[in-house]
Enzyme design. Structure first.
Site, PDB file in Angstrom:
ATOM      1  N   ALA A  87      82.382  30.807  10.082  1.00 53.63           N
ATOM      2  CA  ALA A  87      81.893  29.424   9.962  1.00 53.63           C
ATOM      3  C   ALA A  87      83.029  28.437   9.719  1.00 53.63           C
ATOM      4  O   ALA A  87      82.871  27.244   9.949  1.00 53.63           O
ATOM      5  CB  ALA A  87      80.891  29.325   8.820  1.00 53.63           C
ATOM      6  N   ASN A 269      87.311  23.451   5.144  1.00 53.06           N
ATOM      7  CA  ASN A 269      86.305  23.453   6.216  1.00 53.06           C
ATOM      8  C   ASN A 269      85.391  22.217   6.058  1.00 53.06           C
ATOM      9  O   ASN A 269      85.508  21.482   5.070  1.00 53.06           O
ATOM     10  CB  ASN A 269      85.518  24.768   6.136  1.00 53.06           C
ATOM     11  N   PRO A 270      84.441  22.008   6.975  1.00 48.64           N
ATOM     12  CA  PRO A 270      83.655  20.760   6.961  1.00 48.64           C
ATOM     13  C   PRO A 270      82.888  20.451   5.678  1.00 48.64           C
ATOM     14  O   PRO A 270      82.736  19.285   5.320  1.00 48.64           O
ATOM     15  CB  PRO A 270      82.684  20.942   8.125  1.00 48.64           C
ATOM     16  N   CYS A 271      82.357  21.442   5.035  1.00 46.65           N
ATOM     17  CA  CYS A 271      81.585  21.087   3.822  1.00 46.65           C
ATOM     18  C   CYS A 271      82.394  21.216   2.541  1.00 46.65           C
ATOM     19  O   CYS A 271      81.865  21.040   1.429  1.00 46.65           O
ATOM     20  CB  CYS A 271      80.319  21.929   3.781  1.00 46.65           C
ATOM     21  N   GLU A 273      83.949  23.717   0.915  1.00 44.60           N
ATOM     22  CA  GLU A 273      83.970  24.866   0.012  1.00 44.60           C
ATOM     23  C   GLU A 273      85.071  25.874   0.321  1.00 44.60           C
ATOM     24  O   GLU A 273      85.311  26.783  -0.469  1.00 44.60           O
ATOM     25  CB  GLU A 273      82.605  25.569   0.007  1.00 44.60           C
TER      26      GLU A 273
HETATM   27  N1  UDP Z   1      78.931  24.618   9.660  1.00 43.05           N
HETATM   28  C1  UDP Z   1      79.152  24.037  10.903  1.00 43.05           C
HETATM   29  N2  UDP Z   1      78.146  23.341  11.523  1.00 43.05           N
HETATM   30  C2  UDP Z   1      76.927  23.185  10.959  1.00 43.05           C
HETATM   31  C3  UDP Z   1      76.689  23.761   9.689  1.00 43.05           C
HETATM   32  C4  UDP Z   1      77.711  24.477   9.065  1.00 43.05           C
HETATM   33  O1  UDP Z   1      80.239  24.153  11.439  1.00 43.05           O
HETATM   34  O2  UDP Z   1      76.033  22.547  11.576  1.00 43.05           O
HETATM   35  C5  UDP Z   1      80.018  25.399   8.989  1.00 43.05           C
HETATM   36  C6  UDP Z   1      80.853  24.551   8.056  1.00 43.05           C
HETATM   37  O3  UDP Z   1      82.161  25.072   7.995  1.00 43.05           O
HETATM   38  C7  UDP Z   1      80.151  24.749   6.732  1.00 43.05           C
HETATM   39  C8  UDP Z   1      79.846  26.226   6.814  1.00 43.05           C
HETATM   40  O4  UDP Z   1      79.464  26.407   8.186  1.00 43.05           O
HETATM   41  O5  UDP Z   1      80.970  24.395   5.672  1.00 43.05           O
HETATM   42  C9  UDP Z   1      78.775  26.727   5.917  1.00 43.05           C
HETATM   43  O6  UDP Z   1      77.615  25.919   6.011  1.00 43.05           O
HETATM   44  P1  UDP Z   1      76.184  26.485   5.630  1.00 43.05           P
HETATM   45  O7  UDP Z   1      76.338  27.392   4.464  1.00 43.05           O
HETATM   46  O8  UDP Z   1      75.243  25.334   5.500  1.00 43.05           O
HETATM   47  O9  UDP Z   1      75.824  27.343   6.934  1.00 43.05           O
HETATM   48  P2  UDP Z   1      74.679  28.418   7.243  1.00 43.05           P
HETATM   49  O10 UDP Z   1      75.356  29.745   7.302  1.00 43.05           O
HETATM   50  O11 UDP Z   1      73.604  28.315   6.225  1.00 43.05           O
HETATM   51  O12 UDP Z   1      74.187  28.021   8.602  1.00 43.05           O
END
Ligand code: UDP
Length: 570
Positions: A87, A269-271, A273
């Site tokens: 991710a 990364n984008p969020c 963390e």
């Molecule tokens: N992320 C992304 N696009 C999205 C959502 C998430 O690239 O639309 C990436 C981003 O690096 C974010 C990380 O996935 O920080 C984790 O996000 P999340 O835990 O919400 O993802 P999930 O695994 O629940 O889809």
């Protein structure tokens, strides 16, 4: 399997393999089997005689029991041709046309595979400075960010998800004031989250009301001074207006940089963390804490043995992901495998507190957060050390700042992700966030309405014979359980939602988790619409003094189009 209706819908719409007409060609169960098999296959790379079917069954059970889920790209792509499982990525942007457009190309490839990218734009020369090769003037980081943004807009991630970016600029970059205000117009740079990279030196200058230097990134020379407190207040003002930019504390990211010889960490990364080195990637996974609660002597407590087992298998799973991952670029594969970082975190934290009858905004909850996260990080490290005995330590282990007596397979173990989609699949509250609302009214196409009630609240009210649809409608309209005066006092106290919790408690909870997390914690500190700029400034200072690695805030109603609303129909 115990998936709820929303989870089924999300998986069908976005995760299952589809044919050319868009119809799923696998079942939800088939998806979990595909993922378990692909990830377990890595065991055979280390030991040909290993029983991978046993490992596969273990991973399958862990996922289908909703105890642990890997980040979305792993669910979507494992065992498929694309095979990109991470991710989080950070890409370097150097001060040259080649580098800028190379980064855009690399980001495009990553977005196509479902990953998110972070960049520091701090190396780009400021707007108006000279360009030697042409004799022209440079257009500066913000104009290039707009190009990155357009490229992202154009690639809608092959239908799976839209590209997400993080853009970071250091506080001492000459264009910092433009950066702070560049999203004042909500319709600009929409595919980016922005954070200002703050330094300890700047924070001290802001506290003391002193001036600080803006430095030309090209020559390293000071070109101007600004008053630190004035700039700090500008960041506060922009965030108060519409939640952007956030802030990150660069020195803290680098204090926890396990391989400082490899260079500085400049972005996440984008969020926010996952801080990473340029060209590094990381795969995340989250333990659903609601599945780690057991009944004991008539009350509910954490099942520490089950949690320990789950952590151990999750670390095994995530280390395998690094092995079977198909990386978008050779350089990313190389850098990632040098440190083998994984990001194990939690979701369903607020829901587990509800199950145990502990209000989120209490000292007891903050202390339990510390206990849970200490446990996960400790047990996770042990699991990674055990893996190192058979698989070897990560290649840069000797060069790392980790204690040298116990080789570790993975450079970092823990990260707390937002779990935006994973928490829907897991049917639990997201990450370590409080519950936003307990009741939603969903409009169905034929004009009827459907009530969606938090299952823990529903069970508790039913147990006490208090559940009714009329009551649920009132909770939906009021936006909070705490406002319903005729409900028993303990229910109103325990079932708190985002806006019942003071910003201070939001930060304290984030800090409690951060203290025991290798990487960082995704958390938004929510304010009511009436909050003042001063309230925001206090939270920033508190986050700094409590050791957070950054903060993101959001004041209710401050963006025209917000994702979640309380007291309104979803
Ligand atoms: N992320 C992304 N696009 C999205 C959502 C998430 O690239 O639309 C990436 C981003 O690096 C974010 C990380 O996935 O920080 C984790 O996000 P999340 O835990 O919400 O993802 P999930 O695994 O629940 O889809």
């Amino acid at each position: 399997m115990k998936l709820n209706a929303n989870a089924e819908t999300v998986l069908k719409q976005r995760y299952l393999i589809k044919d050319e007409d868009g119809n799923p060609v696998e079942t939800v169960d088939g998806m979990f089997r595909r993922v378990a098999k692909a990830i377990a296959s890595a065991d055979a790379l280390h030991d040909k005689n290993t029983d991978t079917e046993k490992v596969e069954a273990l991973f399958y059970d862990m996922m289908t029991n909703l105890e642990f889920l890997p980040n979305s790209p792993t669910l979507m792509n494992a065992g498929r041709d694309l095979g990109q499982l991470s991710a989080c990525f950070v890409l370097p942007v150097e001060d040259s046309m080649e580098s800028i457009f190379e980064a855009i190309k690399q980001a495009a490839l990553i977005h196509k595979s479902g990953g998110g990218t972070g960049f520091s734009f701090s190396r780009l020369r400021q707007e108006g400075s000279t360009v030697n090769s042409t004799g022209g003037v440079a257009s500066g980081p913000i104009s290039f960010m707009k190009v990155f943004n357009m490229a992202t807009e154009a690639i809608k991630q092959g239908g799976s998800r839209r590209g997400a970016n993080m853009g970071i600029l250091r506080i001492d970059h000459p264009d910092i004031l433009k950066f702070i205000d560049c999203k004042a117009d909500n319709t600009e740079i929409t595919n980016f989250n922005l954070s200002v990279g703050l330094t300890e030196e700047f924070m001290k200058a802001a506290e003391a009301g002193k001036d600080y230097d803006l430095v030309d990134p090209h020559t390293g020379k000071m070109i101007k001074q600004l008053n630190a407190r004035t700039v700090f207040n500008k960041i506060v003002d922009a965030a108060w207006r519409n939640g952007e930019p956030g802030i990150i504390f660069l020195d803290r990211l680098n204090r926890d940089n396990i391989v400082p010889e490899q260079g500085k960490i400049e972005a996440t990364n984008p969020c926010g963390e996952q801080p990473l080195l340029p060209h590094e990637s990381c795969n995340l996974g989250s333990i659903n804490l609601t599945q780690m609660v057991k009944e004991e002597n008539g009350s509910r407590v954490f099942d520490w043995d089950k949690l320990e087992r789950t952590v151990k298998h999750a670390v095994h799973f995530l280390d395998n992901v690094i092995e079977v991952n198909k990386y978008p670029l050779e350089q990313i594969e190389f850098t990632t495998k040098q440190t083998r970082k994984i990001g194990l975190g939690v979701m369903g934290w607020a829901d587990s507190l509800l199950m145990m009858g502990i209000p989120y905004n209490t000292e007891e909850a903050v202390q339990l957060a510390e206990k849970v996260m200490t446990f996960i990080t400790e047990k996770g490290r042990q699991a990674s050390q055990e893996l190192a005995q058979s698989r070897g330590a990560f290649p840069l282990f000797k060069q790392s700042i980790l204690p040298q007596d116990k080789p570790q397979r993975n450079g970092t173990i823990t990260t707390i992700a937002p779990t935006g989609t994973l928490s829907i699949i897991g049917g639990c509250s997201s990450g370590v966030e409080p519950v936003f609302a307990y009741v939603f009214i969903r409009n169905i196409m034929d004009g009827t309405e459907m009530l969606e009630v938090n299952p823990i609240l529903k069970a508790e009210l039913e147990k006490r014979g208090l559940y009714s649809e009329a009551l649920m409608r009132r909770i939906a309209q009021e936006g909070a359980v705490s406002h319903i005066k005729e409900l028993p006092e303990d229910i109103r106290r325990v079932f708190v939602s985002t806006h019942d919790i003071s910003p201070e408690y939001h930060v304290r909870m984030q800090a409690a988790f951060q203290r025991h997390t290798d990487n960082a914690v995704s958390k938004t500190v929510n304010f009511s619409n009436e909050a003042t700029r001063d309230d925001v400034a206090k939270v920033y200072s508190l986050a700094f003094s409590l050791g957070c690695k950054g903060v993101t805030i959001y004041r209710d109603g401050s963006r025209d189009e917000q994702v979640l609303n309380i007291g309104k129909v979803k």
